[in-house]
Structures are given as C-alpha cells and as structure tokens.
Design a protein around this motif. Structure first.
Motif, mmCIF file in Angstrom:
data_model
loop_
_atom_site.group_PDB
_atom_site.id
_atom_site.type_symbol
_atom_site.label_atom_id
_atom_site.label_comp_id
_atom_site.label_asym_id
_atom_site.label_seq_id
_atom_site.Cartn_x
_atom_site.Cartn_y
_atom_site.Cartn_z
ATOM 1 N N TYR A 75 -23.282 -27.303 19.463
ATOM 2 C CA TYR A 75 -22.361 -26.187 19.654
ATOM 3 C C TYR A 75 -21.841 -26.141 21.099
ATOM 4 O O TYR A 75 -20.694 -25.827 21.341
ATOM 5 C CB TYR A 75 -23.014 -24.860 19.275
ATOM 6 C CG TYR A 75 -24.114 -24.394 20.187
ATOM 7 C CD1 TYR A 75 -23.840 -23.599 21.287
ATOM 8 C CD2 TYR A 75 -25.435 -24.760 19.960
ATOM 9 C CE1 TYR A 75 -24.850 -23.177 22.134
ATOM 10 C CE2 TYR A 75 -26.445 -24.344 20.791
ATOM 11 C CZ TYR A 75 -26.149 -23.558 21.883
ATOM 12 O OH TYR A 75 -27.139 -23.150 22.723
ATOM 13 N N LEU A 76 -22.687 -26.480 22.065
ATOM 14 C CA LEU A 76 -22.255 -26.493 23.456
ATOM 15 C C LEU A 76 -21.216 -27.593 23.696
ATOM 16 O O LEU A 76 -20.240 -27.395 24.417
ATOM 17 C CB LEU A 76 -23.474 -26.694 24.368
ATOM 18 C CG LEU A 76 -23.243 -26.553 25.865
ATOM 19 C CD1 LEU A 76 -22.714 -25.161 26.184
ATOM 20 C CD2 LEU A 76 -24.535 -26.803 26.603
ATOM 21 N N PHE A 112 -19.038 -28.708 21.495
ATOM 22 C CA PHE A 112 -17.765 -28.270 20.940
ATOM 23 C C PHE A 112 -17.130 -27.170 21.783
ATOM 24 O O PHE A 112 -15.906 -27.110 21.918
ATOM 25 C CB PHE A 112 -17.942 -27.797 19.492
ATOM 26 C CG PHE A 112 -18.073 -28.936 18.531
ATOM 27 C CD1 PHE A 112 -17.083 -29.896 18.404
ATOM 28 C CD2 PHE A 112 -19.220 -29.067 17.766
ATOM 29 C CE1 PHE A 112 -17.213 -30.952 17.528
ATOM 30 C CE2 PHE A 112 -19.358 -30.119 16.886
ATOM 31 C CZ PHE A 112 -18.357 -31.065 16.766
ATOM 32 N N ILE A 113 -17.921 -26.308 22.364
ATOM 33 C CA ILE A 113 -17.377 -25.271 23.236
ATOM 34 C C ILE A 113 -16.710 -25.898 24.457
ATOM 35 O O ILE A 113 -15.620 -25.491 24.867
ATOM 36 C CB ILE A 113 -18.488 -24.277 23.651
ATOM 37 C CG1 ILE A 113 -18.888 -23.423 22.461
ATOM 38 C CG2 ILE A 113 -18.042 -23.402 24.809
ATOM 39 C CD1 ILE A 113 -20.096 -22.549 22.705
ATOM 40 N N ILE A 114 -17.355 -26.906 25.042
ATOM 41 C CA ILE A 114 -16.773 -27.576 26.207
ATOM 42 C C ILE A 114 -15.453 -28.249 25.839
ATOM 43 O O ILE A 114 -14.456 -28.142 26.560
ATOM 44 C CB ILE A 114 -17.775 -28.592 26.792
ATOM 45 C CG1 ILE A 114 -18.948 -27.846 27.432
ATOM 46 C CG2 ILE A 114 -17.104 -29.515 27.801
ATOM 47 C CD1 ILE A 114 -20.083 -28.747 27.857
ATOM 48 N N PHE A 143 -13.428 -27.487 23.309
ATOM 49 C CA PHE A 143 -12.462 -26.430 22.989
ATOM 50 C C PHE A 143 -11.884 -25.818 24.261
ATOM 51 O O PHE A 143 -10.668 -25.643 24.388
ATOM 52 C CB PHE A 143 -13.159 -25.359 22.133
ATOM 53 C CG PHE A 143 -12.269 -24.261 21.677
ATOM 54 C CD1 PHE A 143 -11.351 -24.471 20.658
ATOM 55 C CD2 PHE A 143 -12.351 -23.004 22.254
ATOM 56 C CE1 PHE A 143 -10.527 -23.452 20.232
ATOM 57 C CE2 PHE A 143 -11.526 -21.981 21.835
ATOM 58 C CZ PHE A 143 -10.610 -22.205 20.818
ATOM 59 N N ASN A 144 -12.752 -25.489 25.217
ATOM 60 C CA ASN A 144 -12.280 -24.914 26.480
ATOM 61 C C ASN A 144 -11.416 -25.898 27.265
ATOM 62 O O ASN A 144 -10.418 -25.502 27.866
ATOM 63 C CB ASN A 144 -13.464 -24.457 27.339
ATOM 64 C CG ASN A 144 -14.084 -23.196 26.797
ATOM 65 O OD1 ASN A 144 -13.464 -22.471 26.040
ATOM 66 N ND2 ASN A 144 -15.316 -22.946 27.192
ATOM 67 N N THR A 145 -11.803 -27.155 27.272
ATOM 68 C CA THR A 145 -10.994 -28.164 27.972
ATOM 69 C C THR A 145 -9.603 -28.255 27.369
ATOM 70 O O THR A 145 -8.585 -28.294 28.084
ATOM 71 C CB THR A 145 -11.674 -29.538 27.894
ATOM 72 O OG1 THR A 145 -12.962 -29.432 28.462
ATOM 73 C CG2 THR A 145 -10.867 -30.594 28.631
ATOM 74 N N HIS A 194 -7.923 -25.986 25.644
ATOM 75 C CA HIS A 194 -7.127 -24.790 25.927
ATOM 76 C C HIS A 194 -6.719 -24.700 27.393
ATOM 77 O O HIS A 194 -5.609 -24.253 27.701
ATOM 78 C CB HIS A 194 -7.880 -23.524 25.495
ATOM 79 C CG HIS A 194 -7.807 -23.301 24.027
ATOM 80 N ND1 HIS A 194 -6.673 -22.891 23.395
ATOM 81 C CD2 HIS A 194 -8.718 -23.477 23.048
ATOM 82 C CE1 HIS A 194 -6.877 -22.796 22.101
ATOM 83 N NE2 HIS A 194 -8.128 -23.157 21.847
ATOM 84 N N GLU A 230 -14.915 -35.838 30.123
ATOM 85 C CA GLU A 230 -16.069 -34.941 29.971
ATOM 86 C C GLU A 230 -17.159 -35.572 29.123
ATOM 87 O O GLU A 230 -18.338 -35.463 29.428
ATOM 88 C CB GLU A 230 -15.638 -33.622 29.337
ATOM 89 C CG GLU A 230 -15.011 -32.677 30.301
ATOM 90 C CD GLU A 230 -14.648 -31.368 29.618
ATOM 91 O OE1 GLU A 230 -14.770 -31.267 28.375
ATOM 92 O OE2 GLU A 230 -14.249 -30.446 30.331
#
Length: 176
Positions: A7-8, A10-12, A14-16, A18, A56
C-alpha cells in the motif's frame, strides 16, 4: 519490493503521478493565469511521470537491498559475538576440568577413571573452544560481505561418556 508494504508503494506512485501532473500544469507554456488550464494530460506529462516513478522504484529497490544487507550484517555480527562468548566459556570449562583432575589422587580405580574423564572433558572443552572460534571467524568474515553465501556450520564436537555410576541426575555425588 519485499521489505516495503504494497500500500505504501502505491501511495508513493499515486502521489508522484499527481505531483507531476500538477507541476506540468503550473509550468506549462500553454497555461496562462487568465485562461483555464487544459483538461487533458499531454504525452510529455505522462513521460515525465513515468520517468519519476521509475526513478522512485529504483531508489526504493536500492534502499530495500541496503536494508537487507544491513540486516544480514547485523545477524552475522550477532552470531559472531555469540560464538566468541561460547569459546571463552569453553576455555574456562577446560581450565576448571584440568584443575579438578589435579585434585584427585590416583589411589583407587574409580578415582583414576574419574580423573581420566575430567581430562577427556577438558580436551572436549578445548575442542569446543576451537569450534566456536572458527565459527566466530566465519561469521565475522560473513559480516564483511553479507551478500555472499555462507557455508553451513559443522557439527559440534562430541562429549565423552560419563564413567559408570556417575549419572546426570546425581552431579554432586562424592567420589569414593
């Protein structure tokens, strides 16, 4: 990515993505403060986002590899100190057995048998000290290059047989 929770990860990503889209809209030549920003995502924005996500991922992979290496190094150093402790203790045991064998005179057959047993125990204790010293050195070398494979530990030296009549349940039984 074994050490990083999914999950971490995918969050990274997703944030990258956006942040890339937001930055491209703010810095785009087409965007004029008086005009609304374009709705679609251009090819350049997608390529920049993919490049950032790939960078990343490579950095996270390298961090994960470093983390595994540090963990292995720590395990090997722990094993090395463990075997150093046991080698020191085995040398002390050997000294104790030799001093104990000097106490008994060889008057009776039982005392001679026990004296020989104590000397055999001292010999085994010294072998155990050598065994633990060799393992200590092996794990110290493994800690220096933790990604190399480590050979399995050899079997420990065997203990001598106790003389007849000295059972493990009666360790403090006096010798006749």
């Amino acid at each position: 990515m074994a050490g990083l929770p999914l999950y971490l990860f995918f969050i990274i990503i997703f944030n990258t993505f956006h942040m890339t889209v937001l930055a491209s809209r703010l810095w785009s030549k087409r965007s004029d403060p008086t005009k609304p920003t374009p709705r679609g995502i251009g090819l350049r924005t997608m390529l920049i986002a993919i490049a950032l996500i790939a960078t990343e991922m490579a950095a996270l992979n390298k961090w994960n590899e470093w983390n595994q290496t540090a963990s292995l190094r720590s395990q090997y150093l722990s094993k090395s100190s463990h075997h150093g402790f046991w080698a020191h203790g085995s040398r002390g045991d050997a000294r104790m057995y030799l001093e104990g064998s000097d106490v008994y005179s060889s008057d009776t057959a039982r005392q001679r048998e026990y004296k020989d047993y104590l000397r055999a125990e001292a010999k085994v204790a010294l072998e155990e000290a050598e065994y633990h010293d060799s393992l200590r050195q092996k794990y110290e070398l493994a800690a220096q290059s933790p990604l190399r494979p480590v050979a399995p530990d050899p079997p420990p030296p065997k203990k001598p047989r106790r003389p007849h009549g000295l059972e493990k349940s009666e360790p403090d039984r006096p010798i006749e």
